[in-house]
Design an enzyme around this catalytic site. Structure first.
Site, short mmCIF file in Angstrom:
data_model
loop_
_atom_site.label_atom_id
_atom_site.label_comp_id
_atom_site.label_asym_id
_atom_site.label_seq_id
_atom_site.Cartn_x
_atom_site.Cartn_y
_atom_site.Cartn_z
N ASN A 114 32.06 45.82 63.37
CA ASN A 114 33.30 45.75 64.15
C ASN A 114 34.38 44.93 63.45
OD1 ASN A 114 31.74 47.14 65.91
ND2 ASN A 114 31.64 45.55 67.49
N HIS A 160 78.51 67.74 67.01
CA HIS A 160 78.06 68.93 67.74
C HIS A 160 77.90 70.13 66.81
CE1 HIS A 160 79.21 66.84 71.54
NE2 HIS A 160 80.16 66.35 70.77
N SER A 281 60.69 84.67 48.61
CA SER A 281 60.02 85.48 49.63
C SER A 281 59.19 86.55 48.96
CB SER A 281 61.07 86.11 50.55
OG SER A 281 60.53 87.25 51.19
N LYS A 287 65.84 86.06 48.58
CA LYS A 287 65.68 84.80 49.31
C LYS A 287 65.37 83.60 48.41
CE LYS A 287 65.44 84.21 53.32
NZ LYS A 287 64.41 84.64 54.27
N ASN A 289 64.14 79.89 49.66
CA ASN A 289 63.85 79.18 50.91
C ASN A 289 63.63 77.68 50.70
OD1 ASN A 289 64.00 81.58 52.37
ND2 ASN A 289 61.84 82.05 51.94
N GLU A 294 61.99 72.25 55.29
CA GLU A 294 61.41 72.73 56.55
C GLU A 294 60.11 71.98 56.85
OE1 GLU A 294 61.72 77.28 56.72
OE2 GLU A 294 62.34 76.77 54.70
N TYR A 321 35.33 46.09 70.99
CA TYR A 321 35.09 47.34 70.28
C TYR A 321 34.50 48.41 71.19
CZ TYR A 321 33.79 50.82 66.89
OH TYR A 321 33.69 51.99 66.20
N1 ARG Z 1 32.48 53.78 61.85
C1 ARG Z 1 32.87 52.81 62.83
C2 ARG Z 1 34.37 52.90 63.07
O1 ARG Z 1 35.04 53.48 62.28
C3 ARG Z 1 32.52 51.45 62.34
C4 ARG Z 1 32.29 50.45 63.42
C5 ARG Z 1 31.06 50.78 64.16
N2 ARG Z 1 30.76 49.78 65.12
C6 ARG Z 1 29.84 49.99 66.07
N3 ARG Z 1 29.62 49.02 66.89
N4 ARG Z 1 29.15 51.12 66.15
O2 ARG Z 1 34.89 52.43 64.06
#
Ligand code: ARG
Length: 465
Positions: A114, A160, A281, A287, A289, A294, A321
């Site tokens: 995390n 406009h 084209s 053409k 383009n 775009e 998380y």
């Molecule tokens: N692959 C996970 C992500 O991108 C990584 C973190 C995973 N954490 C967990 N508690 N499963 O978020």
């Protein structure tokens, strides 16, 4: 079961993960591009663990050398993804263990994926913002060079999408320079916001080891550390910020693209695009383009969708998380890739486009000087509101009789206002009209050159860092 034949949580689990779970859950296919960031941050983390006394110096060296070998495998294209490599973090750690043995298992002490993933993406985003900023500057340079060539070139200015008043092509070009300047400054602020290290937050509650988080942060190139572990593992504001700035910048670029599409259309002919930056084209041989322009318009919609999508993913998430957060990466990567492929193509368009001053002059008509006639009356003591009415009647007469303003008999002028003198005809010069608008920010060639000077000063200050 050994780790290499089973998942990271094999201790708690008996069963193998279902294939359907793996296909949904694995992020390796798209987060493997974080390999260099993951390895750099893990290397720094191993050193921090050694400083904290969690690893011996020898263990730390084994781990950092092993990580360097994993990096080499990625760079050489020989890295083999394992059957249970759920994501880049899992893959790197699994390979490290294969290369250096059980000591590799000490790297993850006190760390969670995390705080690891949040650190890795920030690390990746810092470098990415710098590359994007360099391309924004290159586009600004290209716009500025064109503006220098056309500080005096007349063209119709529109509101406009109706011809409104004469302007200079340089003025029109510079309007986009300033939009990009604000975008550049937003990127700068976003860079700073990205430089906060979450590492040392653990899974959610913080680390029990005596890691000097600030020193660790600095060693990875961050400026500061996060102040709350619960916030840090789920904070994706920096990605939202990236997507917002990208959306706003693409909104600006889509407006530029739309103007150039219109001005380069055969009906207008104000701008000629270079063949190398247009397409033909398959059916209609005549053409040419403006696909790049775009696509600029189209990509703006796609990236605004990414911003909206991520905001919706984050909305209402419970604290810390949640796996929803894995949805942050694909929109971020797609946005960065879009910017990095789009900007060079757009720079090519701007560098090679050619204005046709004769066509732009032909796009002007005397009706666009009606405001100047009103200003003439104002200079002769007529209140502006009254002058506006007088000129309105003049224009109406001109349209009804199909006579250009400058060709109408002077009697007509006199009947409408005694304030008119014969010298009113001097008003019918486009050059005079633009030259009068010389206050800061106006379209007069002198004011455009002043803008260009300011722009160059700003670019100089940025280029020096
Ligand atoms: N692959 C996970 C992500 O991108 C990584 C973190 C995973 N954490 C967990 N508690 N499963 O978020």
């Amino acid at each position: 079961m050994t780790q290499s034949s089973h998942t990271l949580w094999a201790g708690r689990y008996e069963a193998e993960a279902a294939d359907s779970l793996r296909r949904l859950n694995d992020s390796y296919p798209f987060d493997k591009r974080l390999y260099a960031d993951d390895i750099a941050c893990s290397t720094a983390y191993a050193q921090a663990l050694a400083r904290a006394g969690v690893l011996t110096a020898d263990e730390a060296r084994l781990i950092t050398d092993g990580l360097a070998r994993v990096l080499q495998e990625f760079e050489a294209g020989t890295f083999q993804v394992g059957a249970n490599d759920e994501d880049i973090h899992t893959a790197v750690e699994r390979r490290l263990g294969e290369l250096i043995g059980a000591v590799g298992g000490k790297l993850h002490t006190g760390r969670s994926r995390n705080d690891q993933v949040a650190t890795d993406i920030r690390h990746w985003q810092m470098a990415t913002i710098r590359r994007v900023q360099a391309k924004v500057l290159a586009l600004q340079h290209a716009i500025l060079e064109q503006a220098k060539q056309h500080a005096e070139t007349l063209m119709p200015g529109y509101t406009h999408l109706r011809a409104a008043q004469p302007i200079t092509a340089g003025h029109w070009l510079m309007s986009f320079f300033w939009m990009l300047q604000r975008d550049y400054q937003r990127w700068e602020a976003a860079y700073d916001a990205t430089c906060t290290s979450p590492l040392g937050s653990g899974a959610l509650a913080g680390t029990p080891y005596t890691i000097d988080r600030m020193e660790l942060a600095r060693s990875m190139g961050f400026a500061r550390v996060s102040m709350n572990s619960l916030d840090a593992v789920a904070d994706r504001d920096f990605i939202t910020g990236f997507l917002y700035i990208a959306s706003l910048m693409l909104t600006h670029l889509s407006r530029f693209a739309e103007d150039v599409i219109i001005y380069s259309s055969p009906q207008f002919g104000y701008i000629k695009l270079d063949e190398r930056f247009t397409t033909g084209s398959s059916l209609m041989p005549q053409k040419q383009n403006p696909d790049i322009l775009e696509l600029t318009r189209g990509k703006a919609g796609r990236i605004a969708g990414h911003l909206s999508g991520l905001l919706n993913t984050l909305k209402g998430l419970p604290s810390t998380y949640n796996k929803d957060l894995q949805e942050d990466k694909e929109p971020l990567f797609d946005t960065a890739d879009t910017l990095e492929t789009l900007l060079p193509a757009l720079i090519g368009v701007v560098e090679t486009m050619k204005f046709d001053p004769a066509k732009m002059l032909a796009g002007l008509d005397e009706g666009m000087l009606a405001t100047d006639v009103a200003d003439y009356l104002v200079a002769h003591g007529v209140p502006f509101r009254e002058a506006h009415g007088v000129v309105g009647r003049l224009v109406r007469h001109s349209l009804e009789t199909n006579t250009p303003l400058s060709q109408m008999p002077f009697d007509v002028y006199r009947q409408l206002s005694p304030a008119f003198d014969e010298d009113v005809l001097d008003v019918f010069s486009y050059t005079t009209s633009i030259s009068k608008r010389s206050a800061i920010g106006g379209t007069a060639p002198s004011a455009v050159r002043a803008q260009i000077d300011e722009a160059e000063k700003w670019l100089g200050s940025v280029d020096q860092g």
